[in-house]
Write an enzyme that holds these catalytic residues in place. Structure first.
Site, PDB file in Angstrom:
ATOM      1  N   ASP A 536       0.765  -1.303   0.069  1.00 43.20           N
ATOM      2  CA  ASP A 536       0.279   0.057   0.035  1.00 43.20           C
ATOM      3  C   ASP A 536       0.857   1.242   0.004  1.00 43.20           C
ATOM      4  O   ASP A 536       2.074   1.253   0.117  1.00 43.20           O
ATOM      5  CB  ASP A 536      -0.866  -0.133   1.135  1.00 43.20           C
ATOM      6  CG  ASP A 536      -0.123   0.247   2.572  1.00 43.20           C
ATOM      7  OD1 ASP A 536      -1.096   0.183   3.584  1.00 43.20           O
ATOM      8  OD2 ASP A 536       0.899   0.360   2.537  1.00 43.20           O
ATOM      9  N   ASP A 579      -5.612   2.380  -1.806  1.00 39.02           N
ATOM     10  CA  ASP A 579      -4.094   2.223  -2.340  1.00 39.02           C
ATOM     11  C   ASP A 579      -3.493   0.827  -1.956  1.00 39.02           C
ATOM     12  O   ASP A 579      -2.235   0.645  -1.864  1.00 39.02           O
ATOM     13  CB  ASP A 579      -3.522   3.317  -1.128  1.00 39.02           C
ATOM     14  CG  ASP A 579      -3.634   2.869   0.364  1.00 39.02           C
ATOM     15  OD1 ASP A 579      -4.581   2.058   0.571  1.00 39.02           O
ATOM     16  OD2 ASP A 579      -2.529   3.251   1.015  1.00 39.02           O
TER      17      ASP A 579
END
Length: 661
Positions: A536, A579
């Site tokens: 991420d 993300d």
């Protein structure tokens, strides 16, 4: 007392001879007259019956053929791709209205959904109305349905007013979607004026000249088509009326509704010529007897002349006066009678020639009308973007529409008479051969195949409909071939869109789940390890809050491209959500390989991101799950990588951790 009887104490020999011959003559004439009268009466009745029966059978056959044609037309309309598989109801309505323009005898055409709500119809009539309780909808749930004549219920207030109430024959057929499930019902209201027009053109104009009446009765004896005073009632028993019947039998796949065509004619009209002939026969017999009386009298006197001469000699001693014979007068009368008979024969022959000419003109007229109907059907089929053909039991084409030239580059007339294998070629025909054989055995066949006639790649949907005769045998097969290439391409495009992340262009969560299952299966077969990287963007929320979501989206797009640049083409990079990204690395050997890739990714991300707001530093944290034998469940492998990711974040971010397995 007649002139030939003399007053005497006893009748003379001539009198007895005359009376005997006259009695025998009268008996013979009366006997012959009665025999001829009986024969002519039976022949006249049979002739009148044959005349009525021929027209009744003609009307019955016309009704059966017409209903069978409308039955097949509805089936073809229901199979149109624009009707059966189009989700655009306004487009479906336009298609139905175009069909209605070619088939004006269909007063109403409508398509319902599976619940019975009319979703598209001609001119929007009954659109939105629930017709689930109508017999035609319930009857067409599993197969084609034909309902008997009935009055309008829902359409009466919507259709234009006319002198007689609206009456229809309902024809309906189920409509299935691509999965074969019931999507709805296509219903058609066939105006009953169609049958009335056939009756008027084929029968009424002929039989009304003979004061006959043509009727069409339902299976229970109710008058469906006839004069206004009989319509809707049971046909009464008519005394003194000659009646013939001809029951409808259906045609092809159309089963028939049990209609009964009845023609009635007053016996007084049917037997009028016989009555006139009977009177002329009796008059001729009477005249013949009157004409024979003098001749018989003269013959009797001639036969009795020797006796009369002897009597005269005995009475007076003189000779009897000479007797003149009227035989030549009788021959003249007989000649006149024969001349009149010959004249009547000539008149009858002229009448028969006139009747034959009328019938030939009607045959030519009906032939021209049928040719016009065939031309209209040819025009319709030639303009449909599908292949429509008829294949006989020998596998030869009996009919092809104009689309064959577009698809195969061959004129339809050149295809008729050729076999399917000769037309399509052995390569295209081979997979279709067993399916065609099953259709010729009586089975309805539907299939999809990919072929390249003339080098054009076509994905087609084919339907084979057996042509089943009344005795159950199959005469041939109707073939309908639809090009579904555009639909297949759209399906593939939708499948691709369903598996791609719209922001980054990377595979999405659905595609990742499928590829991870496949990767584990390959690992089990090859025995080579694989690794799953869970990544991420560090402090991504700060980027969104500080620079805005547009900048955050740009960071995610560039992040995804740098991930792709850091791995092999055979590896998978996917975005799960937000993300969160994952990478599947296959064909590995040691845990050092995914750690090397992780360091490569971190270095690529740390180069900084050029955003509209300026250069921005971005980092990533990576969790690695290294698996050796491919026997782990996908969810467990993803959970291990997720735990390693959180360990990397806890270790200060911008780093990676290898999960303990």
């Amino acid at each position: 007392m007649p002139f030939f009887l003399r007053r005497a104490s006893r009748p003379t020999l001539a009198t007895w001879l005359f009376l005997g011959a006259m009695g025998a003559t009268v008996a013979a004439v009366l006997t012959c007259t009665l025999l001829i009268d009986s024969f002519v009466r039976d022949e006249a009745r049979q002739q009148a019956t044959r005349y009525l029966q021929a027209h009744a059978d003609a009307l019955r056959d016309a009704l059966d053929r017409g209903m069978a044609q409308h039955y097949e037309e509805v089936s073809v309309i229901a199979q149109l791709d624009q009707v059966a598989r189009s989700g655009d109801m306004p487009a479906v309505r336009r298609t139905l209205e175009q069909v209605h323009a070619s088939f004006p005898q269909f007063t109403w055409i409508g398509l319902t959904d599976a619940r019975g709500v009319v979703v598209a119809s001609v001119d929007g009539l009954l659109q939105g109305v629930n017709v689930a309780s109508r017999p035609w909808f319930t009857g067409a749930q599993r197969a084609a349905f034909v309902g008997d004549v009935h009055s309008a219920v829902l359409l009466e207030k919507l259709l234009p007013k006319q002198s007689e109430p609206w009456r229809f024959v309902d024809i309906a057929t189920p409509v299935h979607n691509a999965k074969g499930e019931l999507a709805g019902v296509l219903g058609v209201h066939l105006s009953w004026t169609w049958a009335a027009q056939i009756k008027l053109e084929l029968v009424d104009q002929v039989v009304e000249q003979q004061h006959a009446q043509a009727l069409v009765l339902s299976a229970d004896g109710t008058v469906l088509l006839g004069s206004a005073d009989l319509r809707g009632k049971k046909l009464p028993d008519g005394a003194g009326v000659l009646v013939v019947e001809s029951k409808t039998r259906g045609s092809g796949r159309y089963p028939g509704l049990g209609w009964n065509v009845v023609l009635r004619q007053p016996e007084a009209v049917a037997m009028a010529q016989f009555r006139a002939l009977q009177q002329r026969t009796l008059q001729a017999a009477g005249v013949l007897c009157l004409l024979l009386a003098p001749l018989l009298w003269l013959l009797a006197r001639r036969l009795a002349a020797p006796m009369r001469e002897l009597t005269a000699r005995l009475d007076t001693g003189g000779l009897a006066a000479a007797i003149n014979s009227p035989l030549y007068r009788e021959a003249e009368l007989l000649g006149d009678a024969l001349a009149r008979h010959e004249q009547r024969q000539a008149e009858d022959a002229a009448h028969l020639r006139e009747l034959n000419a009328t019938l030939e003109a009607r045959v030519i007229q009906r032939t021209a009308a049928l040719a016009g109907s065939e031309q209209r059907l040819r025009t319709i089929t030639d303009n449909l973007p599908v292949l429509i053909s008829y294949i006989d039991r020998n596998g030869r084409y009996g009919f092809c529409n104009g689309t064959y030239k577009t698809w195969l580059g061959v004129e339809p007339q050149a295809i008729v008479g050729r076999t399917v294998e000769e037309t399509l070629g052995p390569e295209i025909y081979a997979p279709r051969k067993p399916l065609l054989a099953r259709a010729l055995a009586g089975e309805r066949i539907e299939f999809e195949m990919l072929s390249t006639p003339l080098g054009v790649k076509r994905h087609t949907h084919t339907t084979y409909l057996p042509d089943v005769l009344a005795d159950g045998s199959v005469a041939g097969v109707y073939a309908l071939v639809i090009d579904v290439s555009a639909m297949k391409a759209a399906e593939e495009q939708l499948m691709q869109m369903a598996r791609t992340d719209s922001l980054t262009g990377l595979p999405n969560r659905l595609c990742f789940d499928e590829r991870l299952v496949d990767a584990l299966a390959r690992s089990r077969r090859s025995g080579k390890p694989l690794a799953l990287l869970f990544l991420d963007v560090d402090k991504f929320k700060l980027i969104n809050d500080t620079l805005g979501h547009a900048a955050g989206d740009e960071v995610l797009r560039v992040f995804g491209q740098r991930l792709l640049g850091s791995v092999r083409e055979t590896d998978t990079v996917a975005r799960l959500a937000g993300d969160e990204f994952v990478v599947i690395l296959e064909e590995l050997h040691t845990p050092a390989e995914p750690q090397f890739i992780a360091r490569k990714i971190i270095a690529a991300v740390n180069r900084g991101f050029e955003l509209q707001e300026g250069l921005w530093d971005v980092s990533t944290s990576i969790g690695i799950a290294f698996h050796t034998d491919g026997n782990m469940q996908p969810a467990a492998l993803l959970a291990a990588a997720d735990r390693a990711l959180y360990e990397a974040k806890a270790g200060g971010r911008n780093t990676y951790r290898l999960a303990a397995m």
